[in-house]
Scaffold this active site. Structure first.
Site, PDB file in Angstrom:
ATOM      1  N   TRP A 162       6.526  -5.308  10.745  1.00 44.98           N
ATOM      2  CA  TRP A 162       6.120  -4.300   9.764  1.00 44.98           C
ATOM      3  C   TRP A 162       5.511  -3.141  10.562  1.00 44.98           C
ATOM      4  CZ3 TRP A 162       0.826  -4.086   7.196  1.00 44.98           C
ATOM      5  CH2 TRP A 162       0.818  -3.188   6.119  1.00 44.98           C
TER       6      TRP A 162
ATOM      7  N   ASP B 109      -0.466 -13.610   9.355  1.00 42.29           N
ATOM      8  CA  ASP B 109      -0.337 -12.644   8.264  1.00 42.29           C
ATOM      9  C   ASP B 109       0.615 -13.218   7.207  1.00 42.29           C
ATOM     10  OD1 ASP B 109      -0.251 -10.470   6.622  1.00 42.29           O
ATOM     11  OD2 ASP B 109       0.813  -9.154   8.014  1.00 42.29           O
TER      12      ASP B 109
ATOM     13  N   ALA C 228       2.100 -12.396   3.755  1.00 41.49           N
ATOM     14  CA  ALA C 228       2.227 -11.312   2.767  1.00 41.49           C
ATOM     15  C   ALA C 228       3.249 -11.633   1.671  1.00 41.49           C
ATOM     16  CB  ALA C 228       2.609 -10.013   3.470  1.00 41.49           C
TER      17      ALA C 228
ATOM     18  N   LYS D  94       2.825  -8.972  -3.573  1.00 35.92           N
ATOM     19  CA  LYS D  94       4.171  -9.369  -3.987  1.00 35.92           C
ATOM     20  C   LYS D  94       4.150 -10.576  -4.907  1.00 35.92           C
ATOM     21  CE  LYS D  94       5.340  -6.550  -0.546  1.00 35.92           C
ATOM     22  NZ  LYS D  94       4.394  -5.831   0.293  1.00 35.92           N
TER      23      LYS D  94
HETATM   24  C1  LMR Z   1       7.116  -2.996   3.039  1.00 36.98           C
HETATM   25  O1  LMR Z   1       7.189  -3.333   4.220  1.00 36.98           O
HETATM   26  O2  LMR Z   1       8.026  -2.384   2.460  1.00 36.98           O
HETATM   27  C2  LMR Z   1       5.906  -3.349   2.247  1.00 36.98           C
HETATM   28  O3  LMR Z   1       5.091  -4.204   2.959  1.00 36.98           O
HETATM   29  C3  LMR Z   1       5.204  -2.176   1.707  1.00 36.98           C
HETATM   30  C4  LMR Z   1       4.408  -1.413   2.716  1.00 36.98           C
HETATM   31  O4  LMR Z   1       3.208  -1.216   2.491  1.00 36.98           O
HETATM   32  O5  LMR Z   1       4.981  -0.978   3.724  1.00 36.98           O
END
Ligand code: LMR
Length: 393
Positions: free
Chosen positions: A127, A207, A209, A242
């Site tokens: 990410w 992490d 998520a 989510k």
């Molecule tokens: C994403 O990766 O699309 C999500 O985790 C939203 C974000 O905050 O980037």
């Protein structure tokens, strides 16, 4: 003074939301930012959350301050789902509420830095905000490869990073539904990772998520639990964005696992001080709604059913894409069926990604990441035909 600031590029993922909104074509497909969508393309409020919110409106009698730890009822209600039956690991885990999973990651990185961590090893791609947070807090990111070209996890890379880590290093791992690859470690790979962490004593930052969006609530944290069972200490960042659909309400939690229960007081006091300096206290509403759901049996069941529905739909989309493997040879769509969560990476060139956007109205991150939940029965045929078009040469 402000004149000295250099213009920064907008966050690429967030810029994509605006670009898609400005496209007037009727049949565009948004595979950009990671939000769940139904078969009708909507991102509705969970029914369980709506009911909990109504109760809060009717029953909440104060909005006075709670403190940097936020809603402790919310924090503890989540724990059995994450950590299992012995939810505190014998009194060794304590947590606090954070503004989203992002706040929890930030706190994990800042707390590790306060404890002397100077570098954090992390799998790449990741990410994009992970690296930004590390840099902003002032911890050096050290990158290793997360996935292999065949679409599985690169176990040697993560084990190498752990074994070669310095005593002041930490390692950050995605608990499940890896963002952006969808490639999770297998049970056997988690065993090896847990063993290496236990042997070296490197601090894990986990992490989580996308809990419940992969294979199931227990299955998705089986790897995390394997690690926690054998390491002395760990930091855990958790997001409800989510799995409770609370994106904009910013609902997260940060958990600290100490070697001994009596060390938790000092550790959490540091986390509280960091939270106070960063955001003082987390926003209350979403956490209170989650607590209300988890303390009520029928709302909990409704939430579990809604989560099941999301997970099954994403598995159906993945199966549909995997079955179209022959239609876009070279993309290895088959492997998407074995991966988890919202995301997958397609090995598309920059030009192919631009062509998908300009010729077909299909929006995805510049990295080739797609949000599989942006696909449904209505638009998947168009997406597959567009992939066939841009890869035909
Ligand atoms: C994403 O990766 O699309 C999500 O985790 C939203 C974000 O905050 O980037």
């Amino acid at each position: 003074m402000l004149d000295r600031l250099q213009a920064q590029a907008p966050d690429a993922l967030l810029a994509l939301i605006k670009m898609h909104a400005a496209d007037a074509r009727p049949d565009t497909i948004d595979l950009g930012v990671g939000v769940y969508r139904t078969n009708e393309g909507a991102t509705p409020v969970f029914r369980a959350i709506k009911a909990a919110e109504q109760r809060l409106v009717d029953e909440q009698d104060s909005k006075s301050y709670l403190g940097p730890e936020g809603d402790t009822g919310f924090v503890t209600a989540l724990m059995p789902y994450i950590f299992g039956r012995d939810a505190t690991m014998g009194g060794r885990i304590e947590g606090m509420q954070t503004p989203g999973g992002t706040g929890a990651v930030r706190l994990a990185v800042a707390l590790s830095k306060a404890a002397g961590v100077t570098r954090i090893h992390m799998g790449t791609p990741s990410w994009p905000n992970h690296v930004q947070i590390l840099s902003d807090v002032g911890v050096e990111p050290v990158l290793f490869s997360h996935a292999t070209a065949e679409g599985g996890a690169d176990l040697d890379a993560v084990l190498g990073a752990i074994r070669n880590a310095a005593p002041t290093d930490a390692v950050m791992l995605h608990g499940c539904c890896h963002n952006p690859t969808g490639v999770d470690y297998t049970d056997e790979q988690w065993d090896a990772i847990a063993g290496a962490l236990a042997k070296t004593g490197v601090l894990p930052i986990l992490d989580i998520a996308y809990h419940g969006l992969g294979k199931g609530l227990d299955e998705d944290v089986a790897g995390v639990r394997k690690v926690l069972a054998v390491v002395p200490e760990a930091l855990i960042a958790y997001s409800c964005d989510k799995n409770f659909g609370l994106y904009r309400d910013r609902v997260g939690a940060f958990y600290m696992m100490a070697e001994q229960p009596d060390q938790l007081g000092a550790i959490t006091s540091n986390a509280n001080a960091l939270a106070r300096a960063n955001w003082s206290m987390p926003p209350d509403h979403g956490g209170a709604a989650v607590r209300t759901v988890l303390r009520d049996e029928s709302l909990t069941q409704q939430w579990l059913d809604e989560l099941d529905e999301m997970r099954s739909r994403m598995r159906r989309v993945r199966a549909r894409l995997a079955a179209a493997d022959n239609e876009a040879p070279g993309l290895n769509l088959a492997v998407l069926g074995e991966q988890n969560g919202l995301f997958a990476m397609l090995p598309l060139s920059k030009d192919q990604i631009v062509k998908l956007r300009e010729d077909h109205g299909i929006y995805m991150a510049g990295s080739g990441r797609i949000n599989v939940a942006g696909l449904h029965e209505g638009n998947t045929p168009k997406f597959i035909a567009a992939l066939a078009d841009v890869t035909k040469d």
